[in-house]
Write an enzyme that holds these catalytic residues in place. Structure first.
Site, PDB file in Angstrom:
ATOM      1  N   ASN A 165      11.386   7.687  20.410  1.00 22.76           N
ATOM      2  CA  ASN A 165      12.384   8.762  20.287  1.00 22.76           C
ATOM      3  C   ASN A 165      13.758   8.213  20.651  1.00 22.76           C
ATOM      4  OD1 ASN A 165      12.789   9.115  23.282  1.00 22.76           O
ATOM      5  ND2 ASN A 165      10.594   9.511  23.111  1.00 22.76           N
ATOM      6  N   ARG A 166      14.765   9.068  20.626  1.00 28.23           N
ATOM      7  CA  ARG A 166      16.147   8.594  20.763  1.00 28.23           C
ATOM      8  C   ARG A 166      16.611   8.461  22.211  1.00 28.23           C
ATOM      9  NH1 ARG A 166      18.559   8.936  15.685  1.00 28.23           N
ATOM     10  NH2 ARG A 166      17.636  10.498  14.326  1.00 28.23           N
TER      11      ARG A 166
END
Ligand code: CTP
Length: 409
Positions: free
Chosen positions: A211-212
């Site tokens: 994920n970011r």
């Protein structure tokens, strides 16, 4: 507010080529809010001028010329009395020897002898000089008296040789200084476990599902806990960040590894700050070989990735906590793209935590990968506090203050 804000730091500079790096240290300390008084030894003056330091600190830098000036009889006492911390960087073998034996033949060594606060030394010298039994014995004496010795580091030396003797880099020295300044803080004696970063779930030997999350808020929390004097363990998924000096790092990749690491640390943890973005799903089976494009094997069907759910780490902690009563305080995070408060409140209650930090990840200046955040703190006692946009370091400080209040209740 930075731990250096309004602190008086006395920076001693002795005669080594690494003196040029202490101008950077003086600059970094000044930018962090400290008042930096610099004393150069006659040897340091051969490498760098007082003007260099005055230019970065905005304050007078002292040399041995001041030893015989008008205020000479009180200068060393005044500088020693006012300082919150004395750091000598670079500290040569000769200066080390003088400090160990109480010699006072320069403004720096006289001041050091008169000074009673925390002393930090960053040695810099040739490898042979560092290894010399006399230097080692002097270091031992100074350590026994309570001095904090940082380094030296290994690498290329001015002599052309490679070995141990380089002054530790200014950014790392700064980390040690904040550790010393914070060591008697309100969290002294408390253990804080921080998770940070986005976990990575392997698809095959090359690819991961992730994920970011940048890990910035988690790392800022680890630093804020250290500044408050806590023993900090940082369980981190891969990030591009350097862990704060003083944190014990446990690197992990997957949600399962993070769960195991948290469970192992739990019995000795007072406070858990669960800032990591943990994967909710992982591939049911990671392929043992790299998954190929269908065009390379025309008959093969396009790959179908079957996902399974990961375990909820906070949920597992809540179950353990209902029996052991540890950790004393648990803080979770809720990164939401819609219905921020409603979703965060649901997590606060279902995960049975004391405080949840909710942030709207759709805002460009908050959430992933930026240095700022805009969060709302929702507590189990029903209180809500919406904070304005601020740096992640400031958010971390406020969370640590809330943790302190929770520990006191
Ligand atoms: N968390 C956890 N274990 C997981 C997933 C999340 O402990 N497997 C923690 C996170 O570290 C965070 C909090 O739970 O402190 C909320 O994480 P978030 O991803 O926002 O919530 P989820 O429970 O995963 O719910 P959803 O993804 O449905 O929003």
């Amino acid at each position: 507010m930075s731990i250096f804000h309004d602190k008086r730091i006395l920076l001693g500079v002795s005669g080594s080529i690494a003196a040029y790096k202490s101008a950077d240290l003086a600059s970094k300390l000044t930018q962090a809010g400290a008042h930096v008084d610099v004393i150069l030894t006659p040897g340091a003056e051969k490498f760098i001028t007082p003007l260099t330091f005055q230019s970065v600190t905005g304050r007078r830098a002292y040399t041995d010329a001041d030893l015989w000036g008008g205020e000479a009889h009180v200068l060393h006492v005044g500088l020693a009395d006012q300082a919150d911390l004395l750091v000598i960087a670079p500290c040569t073998a000769h200066t080390l020897a003088k400090l160990a034996h109480g010699l006072a033949d320069s403004l720096l060594t006289i001041t050091a002898l008169a000074y009673r606060g925390p002393l930090v030394l960053a040695p810099a010298m040739d490898g042979g000089m560092y290894e010399a039994p006399a230097t080692q014995a002097n270091l031992e004496t100074l350590r026994k008296r309570g001095a904090v010795v940082i380094g030296p580091a290994e690498g290329h030396l001015a002599s052309g040789l490679v070995g141990k003797g380089r002054m530790v880099e200014p950014a790392e020295i700064l980390g040690h200084l904040r550790l010393v300044l914070g060591r008697n803080g309100p969290l002294a004696g408390r253990s804080v476990l921080v998770t940070a970063g986005g976990t990575q779930e392997p698809l095959d030997p090359v690819r991961v599902l992730t994920n970011r999350s940048s890990g910035k808020q988690g790392y800022a929390l680890a630093q804020a806990a250290l500044d408050a004097g806590a023993q900090v363990t940082l369980i981190s998924a891969p990030t591009a960040l350097t862990p704060p000096v003083g944190a014990r790092l446990i690197p992990v990749e997957t949600a399962q590894q993070m769960l195991q690491a948290v469970l192992t640390e739990l019995p000795s943890t007072d406070v858990l700050l669960m800032a990591a973005a943990v994967a909710d799903f992982r591939p049911q089976q990671a392929a043992s070989e790299k998954i190929k494009k269908p065009s390379r094997t025309p008959d093969a069907p396009a790959s179908l990735i079957v996902l399974e759910t990961t375990e909820d780490i906070l949920g597992t902690v809540a179950r353990a906590r209902s029996e052991t009563k540890r950790p004393l305080v648990v803080v979770g995070f809720a990164a939401e793209s819609q219905n921020l408060i409603e979703n965060a409140l649901e997590k606060l209650h279902s995960k049975q935590i004391d405080l949840i930090v909710a942030n709207d990840i759709t805002a460009p200046d908050a959430g992933f990968n930026v240095d700022t955040n805009r969060v709302t703190l929702l507590a189990a006692d029903g209180t809500q506090e919406s904070l304005p946009l601020m740096s992640k370091a400031e958010v971390a400080e406020i969370i640590i203050k809330r943790v302190l209040a929770l520990l006191e209740t």
